[in-house]
Design a protein around this motif. Sequence first.
Motif, short mmCIF file in Angstrom:
data_model
loop_
_atom_site.label_atom_id
_atom_site.label_comp_id
_atom_site.label_asym_id
_atom_site.label_seq_id
_atom_site.Cartn_x
_atom_site.Cartn_y
_atom_site.Cartn_z
N GLY A 72 6.17 -8.71 15.24
CA GLY A 72 7.42 -9.02 14.56
C GLY A 72 8.32 -9.92 15.38
N ALA A 73 8.23 -9.80 16.70
CA ALA A 73 9.08 -10.59 17.57
C ALA A 73 8.52 -11.99 17.84
N SER A 74 7.22 -12.18 17.60
CA SER A 74 6.61 -13.45 18.00
C SER A 74 5.71 -14.07 16.93
N PHE A 75 5.68 -13.50 15.74
CA PHE A 75 4.68 -13.96 14.77
C PHE A 75 4.99 -15.33 14.18
N HIS A 149 -10.94 7.72 -4.70
CA HIS A 149 -9.86 8.22 -3.85
C HIS A 149 -9.60 7.27 -2.69
N ALA A 150 -10.64 6.71 -2.12
CA ALA A 150 -10.48 5.76 -1.01
C ALA A 150 -9.73 4.51 -1.47
N ALA A 151 -10.09 3.98 -2.65
CA ALA A 151 -9.39 2.81 -3.17
C ALA A 151 -7.93 3.15 -3.45
N PHE A 152 -7.68 4.36 -3.94
CA PHE A 152 -6.30 4.79 -4.20
C PHE A 152 -5.50 4.89 -2.90
N VAL A 153 -6.13 5.42 -1.85
CA VAL A 153 -5.45 5.55 -0.56
C VAL A 153 -5.08 4.17 0.00
N GLU A 154 -6.04 3.25 0.01
CA GLU A 154 -5.76 1.91 0.51
C GLU A 154 -4.71 1.21 -0.35
N GLY A 155 -4.80 1.38 -1.66
CA GLY A 155 -3.82 0.78 -2.56
C GLY A 155 -2.43 1.35 -2.36
N THR A 156 -2.34 2.66 -2.13
CA THR A 156 -1.04 3.29 -1.91
C THR A 156 -0.42 2.82 -0.60
N CYS A 157 -1.23 2.73 0.45
CA CYS A 157 -0.72 2.22 1.72
C CYS A 157 -0.20 0.79 1.57
N SER A 158 -0.98 -0.03 0.88
CA SER A 158 -0.55 -1.41 0.64
C SER A 158 0.71 -1.46 -0.19
N PHE A 159 0.82 -0.59 -1.18
CA PHE A 159 2.01 -0.54 -2.05
C PHE A 159 3.27 -0.27 -1.23
N PHE A 160 3.25 0.77 -0.43
CA PHE A 160 4.45 1.11 0.35
C PHE A 160 4.74 0.06 1.42
N PHE A 161 3.69 -0.50 2.03
CA PHE A 161 3.91 -1.53 3.04
C PHE A 161 4.59 -2.75 2.43
N HIS A 162 4.09 -3.21 1.30
CA HIS A 162 4.67 -4.40 0.66
C HIS A 162 6.05 -4.11 0.09
N LEU A 163 6.26 -2.89 -0.39
CA LEU A 163 7.58 -2.55 -0.91
C LEU A 163 8.63 -2.60 0.20
N VAL A 164 8.30 -2.04 1.36
CA VAL A 164 9.21 -2.10 2.50
C VAL A 164 9.38 -3.54 2.97
N LEU A 165 8.29 -4.31 2.98
CA LEU A 165 8.36 -5.71 3.40
C LEU A 165 9.28 -6.50 2.49
N LEU A 166 9.17 -6.31 1.18
CA LEU A 166 10.04 -7.02 0.23
C LEU A 166 11.50 -6.60 0.40
N LYS A 167 11.71 -5.32 0.63
CA LYS A 167 13.08 -4.81 0.76
C LYS A 167 13.75 -5.35 2.02
N LEU A 168 12.98 -5.52 3.09
CA LEU A 168 13.56 -5.90 4.38
C LEU A 168 13.39 -7.39 4.71
N CYS A 169 12.86 -8.17 3.77
CA CYS A 169 12.55 -9.56 4.10
C CYS A 169 13.78 -10.36 4.51
N GLN A 170 14.96 -10.00 3.99
CA GLN A 170 16.18 -10.72 4.33
C GLN A 170 17.00 -10.02 5.41
N SER A 171 16.50 -8.92 5.94
CA SER A 171 17.24 -8.16 6.95
C SER A 171 17.11 -8.83 8.31
N HIS A 172 18.01 -8.46 9.20
CA HIS A 172 17.96 -9.00 10.56
C HIS A 172 16.71 -8.46 11.27
N PRO A 173 16.04 -9.31 12.07
CA PRO A 173 14.81 -8.86 12.75
C PRO A 173 14.98 -7.60 13.58
#
Length: 289
Positions: A72-75, A149-173
């Motif tokens: 996050g600091a150097s990407f 179940h495995a596809a659901f688990v991976e999909g759920t992880c991706s869902f929450f990750f992207h939701l947080v990413l979208l919510k914080l995209c304009q936040s200060h690093p």
Amino acid sequence: MAGLNVSIAFFSLVVGVCQVLRQLSKRLLSPGAYGCLAREFLRMLLEIGLWGGGFGPDVVLTLLFLLFVVHGASFDGASANPTISLQEFLLLESNLAATAAKLLAQGVGMGMGWAVTKLYWSWELTHFHLIQNLIASECSSSIHTSLHHAAFVEGTCSFFFHLVLLKLCQSHPIYRVPALAATVTFLTYTAVPFTGAFFNPALAAATTFHCSGSSFWDYIQVYWLGPLAGMLAALLLYQGNIPRLFQKNLLYSQKSKYKIPKARMVAQVEGDKVQQKRKGEKSNSEPCA
């Protein structure tokens, strides 16, 4: 402890080399080529370096958190995740050519990163590396539950990750970076027993697609289609639409761009009522013809 020190040194070396190569790429390549290819390639190289450790969950999760903080600091705008690149494309933040170049760079970087990690293991600097070399050709699938179940688990992880990413995209690093790192660490801790918790198609393809125990189509469903579906669900929930595909908002009503203060609105309504009342009185007072 010696093995941990070796892995931390390897991690630091990979970070340092990637940073040097990133700076050289900025100087030697055009801005477009650097943005689409070099930084994605270098970040994927750094991403895959985490898998050179081989320690218990507590150490791995700690290193994972630190890895994402460093990312996050150097990407420098790179994602190292095909679903993030596709999300940017669907949000009209990237065109087709740039997205294809990013995906290509992620694939090449993934392959190079995995090759570097296996070379590091071949040096057998720790006992784990010796064991890893012996079993590398006979690794087993990371899917330890039913396929759906495995596809659901991976999909759920991706869902929450992207939701947080979208919510914080304009936040200060300073807030966004640790929040995303903590989110990835928590999701990994939760999903590791079921699928290995990749929710990154490129990373999964490098580290588990060659293992026996599941078919190639099984891996595609779990590690590619699952995260992609999770990303689309998060984008639709956050935006209400998918700009690249359709503009109509399916979930939220469109609000006026300019908001009228409540007090001013009340005063305006009362003024209209008084004006209408005066007009009515005036019309009543006029003589009949």
